[in-house]
Design a protein around this motif. Structure first.
Motif, PDB file in Angstrom:
ATOM      1  N   VAL A   1      38.454  39.778  34.804  1.00  0.00           N
ATOM      2  CA  VAL A   1      37.620  40.032  35.957  1.00  0.00           C
ATOM      3  C   VAL A   1      36.750  38.992  36.217  1.00  0.00           C
ATOM      4  O   VAL A   1      36.171  38.231  35.311  1.00  0.00           O
ATOM      5  CB  VAL A   1      37.255  41.471  36.038  1.00  0.00           C
ATOM      6  N   PHE A   2      36.318  38.935  37.565  1.00  0.00           N
ATOM      7  CA  PHE A   2      35.245  38.029  37.959  1.00  0.00           C
ATOM      8  C   PHE A   2      34.077  38.640  38.177  1.00  0.00           C
ATOM      9  O   PHE A   2      33.752  39.821  38.313  1.00  0.00           O
ATOM     10  CB  PHE A   2      35.628  37.483  39.558  1.00  0.00           C
ATOM     11  N   ASP A   3      33.118  37.966  37.350  1.00  0.00           N
ATOM     12  CA  ASP A   3      31.679  38.643  37.445  1.00  0.00           C
ATOM     13  C   ASP A   3      30.727  37.230  37.125  1.00  0.00           C
ATOM     14  O   ASP A   3      31.125  36.241  37.324  1.00  0.00           O
ATOM     15  CB  ASP A   3      31.282  39.551  36.101  1.00  0.00           C
ATOM     16  N   TYR A   4      29.392  37.885  37.589  1.00  0.00           N
ATOM     17  CA  TYR A   4      28.464  36.827  37.570  1.00  0.00           C
ATOM     18  C   TYR A   4      27.523  36.562  36.242  1.00  0.00           C
ATOM     19  O   TYR A   4      27.246  35.612  35.643  1.00  0.00           O
ATOM     20  CB  TYR A   4      27.267  37.055  38.695  1.00  0.00           C
ATOM     21  N   LEU A   5      27.122  37.769  35.641  1.00  0.00           N
ATOM     22  CA  LEU A   5      26.080  37.898  34.385  1.00  0.00           C
ATOM     23  C   LEU A   5      26.812  38.479  33.240  1.00  0.00           C
ATOM     24  O   LEU A   5      26.126  38.833  32.439  1.00  0.00           O
ATOM     25  CB  LEU A   5      24.914  38.335  34.841  1.00  0.00           C
ATOM     26  N   GLY A   6      28.158  38.885  33.250  1.00  0.00           N
ATOM     27  CA  GLY A   6      28.664  39.693  32.171  1.00  0.00           C
ATOM     28  C   GLY A   6      28.657  41.276  32.585  1.00  0.00           C
ATOM     29  O   GLY A   6      29.227  41.791  31.968  1.00  0.00           O
ATOM     30  N   LEU A   7      28.032  41.559  33.464  1.00  0.00           N
ATOM     31  CA  LEU A   7      27.714  43.057  33.936  1.00  0.00           C
ATOM     32  C   LEU A   7      29.051  43.594  34.250  1.00  0.00           C
ATOM     33  O   LEU A   7      29.198  44.729  33.677  1.00  0.00           O
ATOM     34  CB  LEU A   7      26.708  43.227  34.965  1.00  0.00           C
TER      35      LEU A   7
ATOM     36  N   PHE B   1      37.935  46.108  40.012  1.00  0.00           N
ATOM     37  CA  PHE B   1      37.360  44.832  39.589  1.00  0.00           C
ATOM     38  C   PHE B   1      37.972  43.687  40.396  1.00  0.00           C
ATOM     39  O   PHE B   1      39.310  43.561  40.133  1.00  0.00           O
ATOM     40  CB  PHE B   1      37.138  44.467  38.204  1.00  0.00           C
ATOM     41  N   GLU B   2      37.289  43.019  40.889  1.00  0.00           N
ATOM     42  CA  GLU B   2      37.898  41.721  41.475  1.00  0.00           C
ATOM     43  C   GLU B   2      38.461  40.741  40.184  1.00  0.00           C
ATOM     44  O   GLU B   2      37.756  40.517  39.391  1.00  0.00           O
ATOM     45  CB  GLU B   2      37.102  40.957  42.379  1.00  0.00           C
TER      46      GLU B   2
ATOM     47  N   LYS C   1      34.532  59.476  43.505  1.00  0.00           N
ATOM     48  CA  LYS C   1      33.502  58.090  43.271  1.00  0.00           C
ATOM     49  C   LYS C   1      34.475  57.069  43.347  1.00  0.00           C
ATOM     50  O   LYS C   1      35.213  56.833  42.250  1.00  0.00           O
ATOM     51  CB  LYS C   1      32.693  58.678  41.980  1.00  0.00           C
ATOM     52  N   THR C   2      34.026  56.097  44.205  1.00  0.00           N
ATOM     53  CA  THR C   2      34.739  54.775  44.029  1.00  0.00           C
ATOM     54  C   THR C   2      33.878  53.713  44.203  1.00  0.00           C
ATOM     55  O   THR C   2      33.034  53.674  44.971  1.00  0.00           O
ATOM     56  CB  THR C   2      35.704  54.662  45.116  1.00  0.00           C
ATOM     57  N   ALA C   3      34.204  52.660  42.981  1.00  0.00           N
ATOM     58  CA  ALA C   3      33.436  51.480  43.235  1.00  0.00           C
ATOM     59  C   ALA C   3      34.339  50.086  43.323  1.00  0.00           C
ATOM     60  O   ALA C   3      35.367  50.326  42.763  1.00  0.00           O
ATOM     61  CB  ALA C   3      32.575  51.402  42.173  1.00  0.00           C
ATOM     62  N   ILE C   4      33.827  48.945  44.008  1.00  0.00           N
ATOM     63  CA  ILE C   4      34.486  47.879  44.003  1.00  0.00           C
ATOM     64  C   ILE C   4      33.636  46.772  43.694  1.00  0.00           C
ATOM     65  O   ILE C   4      32.624  46.606  44.274  1.00  0.00           O
ATOM     66  CB  ILE C   4      35.298  47.545  45.485  1.00  0.00           C
ATOM     67  N   LEU C   5      33.891  46.282  42.441  1.00  0.00           N
ATOM     68  CA  LEU C   5      32.779  45.262  41.938  1.00  0.00           C
ATOM     69  C   LEU C   5      33.252  43.871  41.731  1.00  0.00           C
ATOM     70  O   LEU C   5      34.616  43.776  41.519  1.00  0.00           O
ATOM     71  CB  LEU C   5      32.193  45.804  40.615  1.00  0.00           C
ATOM     72  N   PRO C   6      32.575  42.696  41.979  1.00  0.00           N
ATOM     73  CA  PRO C   6      31.114  42.762  42.389  1.00  0.00           C
ATOM     74  C   PRO C   6      30.965  42.609  43.922  1.00  0.00           C
ATOM     75  O   PRO C   6      29.603  42.691  44.320  1.00  0.00           O
ATOM     76  CB  PRO C   6      30.491  41.795  41.691  1.00  0.00           C
TER      77      PRO C   6
ATOM     78  N   CYS D   1      46.209  47.006  40.671  1.00  0.00           N
ATOM     79  CA  CYS D   1      46.661  47.336  42.240  1.00  0.00           C
ATOM     80  C   CYS D   1      46.286  46.178  42.975  1.00  0.00           C
ATOM     81  O   CYS D   1      45.144  45.685  43.193  1.00  0.00           O
ATOM     82  CB  CYS D   1      45.888  48.728  42.729  1.00  0.00           C
ATOM     83  N   GLY D   2      47.571  45.441  43.481  1.00  0.00           N
ATOM     84  CA  GLY D   2      47.060  44.302  44.277  1.00  0.00           C
ATOM     85  C   GLY D   2      46.561  43.065  43.387  1.00  0.00           C
ATOM     86  O   GLY D   2      46.879  42.858  42.300  1.00  0.00           O
ATOM     87  N   SER D   3      45.541  42.677  43.905  1.00  0.00           N
ATOM     88  CA  SER D   3      44.909  41.668  43.253  1.00  0.00           C
ATOM     89  C   SER D   3      43.648  42.221  42.243  1.00  0.00           C
ATOM     90  O   SER D   3      43.041  41.319  41.748  1.00  0.00           O
ATOM     91  CB  SER D   3      44.013  40.558  43.868  1.00  0.00           C
TER      92      SER D   3
END
Length: 593
Positions: free
Chosen positions: A563-569, A539-540, A484-489, A584-586
């Motif tokens: 990390v970069f986010d929009y609403l703190g989520l 996380f970006e 299970k992998t996610a890249i946010l946001p 890992c990388g950026s």
């Protein structure tokens, strides 16, 4: 009393003679559609890539393809009809992202053909080379500077246009399959985006007002079956979601988004009347003045004699020049509001045409309604994706109000004029995209092919920074394998591009996409991941908009980089996950093998 068909004159026109060798002619028309779409994709569509928009619908389709249920498993502020439609993209015998863009251009062209058929009241097989070329040029104008990608607005326009085309053919020719097929398509349009709900209303009105609906026996049964065809997509969708346990969530999500009313389109000059003196809105004033004089000349009929006919043609040519100049002044940029001007020009053309011909141009009203539905958007609240159709519709409506004239132009003349229009529009589209692709750089700086990162992206060219960003995701997946992998946001493209299964119910948690109980469900998913393990969440660390400028992408960052986010989520998810902190990388991330 009888009410005329919403797309046909009250007095039936004699049917044109059927052309010889219809299969050959259909083959020619299908051929130019495919060739134009392929050429556009090869020269325009595949150049430029942004990891956010250009994978959003494909990511949702990827989830549907793997059996996830809309709203129950996938949070969405819109119905997921587009995700269902674009499951077909995965079956194309070409790289996924290339094929998906190619299919979107097919949709744009076919929708343009459908609208032109309804406005001209001529079958496609009866078109000459000049008309065919004008429709091809209008298709390119419809694309303008928009990126070629799977998108719900493109789907809504195509379903509305093709549904109306099939419904009209079925009603006019007494063909039940075409009639009900058109109603099914109009019903499907509602479920790609709420703003296309008007398409279903149009279908009901069109059906009930058409004289063919009241003719023959078993009329009540026939109408009930027709209405069932219109409602079938909605019934299937609601049943699917309900059986998957997402009915309540569907209602909350579809009613919880920020509404759009089309206020910028309808109030084009109200906030600042001075825009009427500036390009491209000033052409609207010219066109309105021309329309008033044209009405004064045409309403008396032929009583003005030869002088009236000459004046009519001069005024129509002046109106056509205003339409063309609106396109030129618009420069294919959404910020200039040229699409809004074209919409208002059609809004003026419709009553002028109706007053002179004594018939309501229902197809013109359909184009207006579709333009309004297209403008109901959060990010692109203007009917830019319909500009070519709006311009062509206005030209055709104008041409119908002038007195008949001898056919002076030979076919080679009209064909040459049409091909010239195609060449000019193609050149402008290419130049506009070469100047700066959507959220990417100019053509000469798109030097990296994403095919060496993922086979699904073969042929897609982008700038070196975006290529580095995408490559880093692949490298992270190799270093930290997880089920299970996610890249946010902001990277929904990664799920279909790399075959990933996103454990979170959102691909792209933009602020406007956070509807219903999305925050709670995102955080509860993090708790589930902690219990079950086997996950990687990246996380970006910088805004992805930086990629559009070719900004530097660091090859490594400290593990404590914010990390970069929009609403703190995203920060809340990062804090809740108990896996090992990795870099890992950026990207920074949490990993639990």
């Amino acid at each position: 009393m009888d009410v005329a068909s919403p797309a046909r004159a009250a007095a039936p026109e004699p049917a044109p003679a059927k052309p010889a060798r219809p299969l050959l002619r259909w083959g020619v028309h299908a051929g130019w559609v495919v060739l134009l779409a392929l050429a556009t994709e090869l020269r325009v569509g595949r150049f430029g890539f942004h990891p956010s928009d250009q994978g959003f619908i494909l990511a949702q389709a990827w989830r549907v393809l793997h059996g996830e249920v809309p709203h129950a498993d996938i949070i969405s502020a819109r119905p997921l009809g587009s995700a269902v439609l674009h499951v077909a993209d995965y079956a194309l015998p070409m790289p996924l992202f290339f094929g998906s863009s190619f299919l979107s251009m097919i949709e744009i062209i076919v929708a343009t053909i459908a609208f032109a058929t309804l406005v001209t009241r001529r079958r496609v097989l009866d078109w000459g080379p000049g008309m065919t070329a004008m429709v091809a040029a209008a298709s390119l104008i419809n694309l303008n500077a928009f990126p070629l990608m799977a998108w719900h607005t493109v789907d809504g326009i195509a379903l509305t246009a093709c549904g109306a085309w099939a419904l009209d053919a079925g009603l006019s020719g007494g063909r039940a399959l075409a009639r009900r097929g058109g109603l099914v398509l109009l019903g499907c349009a509602v479920f790609v985006k709420q703003s296309f709900a008007l398409a279903a209303v149009i279908g009901v009105v069109w059906l009930l007002l058409h004289p063919a609906t009241r003719a023959g026996t078993r009329r009540v049964v026939r109408v009930l079956l027709d209405l069932l065809a219109l409602g079938a997509p909605g019934l299937v969708y609601v049943a699917w979601v309900s059986l998957g346990g997402g009915f309540t969530e569907m209602v909350e999500q579809l009613t919880g988004g920020v509404p759009a009313y089309g206020q910028r389109l309808l109030g084009l000059w109200l906030e600042d009347p001075e825009v009427l003196t500036r390009a491209p809105v000033r052409e609207l004033g010219f066109f309105a003045a021309i329309a008033v004089v044209l009405l004064a000349v045409r309403l008396p009929g032929d009583r003005l004699g030869g002088a009236g006919r000459i004046a009519s043609w001069v005024l129509v040519l002046a109106g056509a020049a205003a339409i063309v100049w609106t396109v030129v002044d618009g420069r294919f940029t959404g910020s200039s509001r040229w699409a809004d001007v074209l919409w208002w020009i059609v809004a003026i053309s419709v009553p002028v045409n109706a007053a002179v011909t004594r018939k309501v141009p229902w197809a013109g009203l359909l184009v207006l309604a579709t333009g309004f539905m297209t403008s109901l958007s959060w990010g692109n609240d203007t009917p830019t994706l319909l500009t070519g159709t709006l311009a062509l519709t206005a030209l055709l409506l104008l041409s119908h109000v002038v007195p008949p004239r001898p056919r002076l132009a030979r076919r080679w003349v009209t064909a040459t004029a049409g091909l010239t229009a195609v060449a000019v529009c193609g050149w402008v589209v290419v130049a506009r995209h070469d100047q700066a692709a959507y959220l990417d750089l100019g053509h000469d700086r798109l030097t990296a092919d994403l095919g060496d990162v993922s086979p699904a992206m073969a042929g897609i060219r982008t700038n070196p920074s975006t290529h580095t960003f995408v490559r880093q995701i692949r490298d992270c997946l190799d270093r930290f394998p997880a089920a299970k992998t996610a890249i946010l946001p902001d990277s929904p493209f990664a799920y279909p591009a790399f075959g990933l299964r996103n454990p979170f119910p959102l691909e792209w948690p933009l602020p406007l996409e956070i509807v219903g109980d999305a925050p709670e469900r995102m955080l509860s998913t993090a708790d589930e991941l902690n219990r079950e393990g086997g996950y990687l969440v990246l996380f970006e660390t910088d805004s992805i908009r930086m990629l559009a400028t070719g900004g530097p992408v660091p090859e490594s960052v400290p593990v404590d980089t914010p990390v970069f986010d929009y609403l703190g989520l995203e920060k809340a998810i990062q804090a809740r996950l108990t896996g090992r902190a990795v870099t890992c990388g950026s990207f920074v991330g949490k990993y639990a093998p």
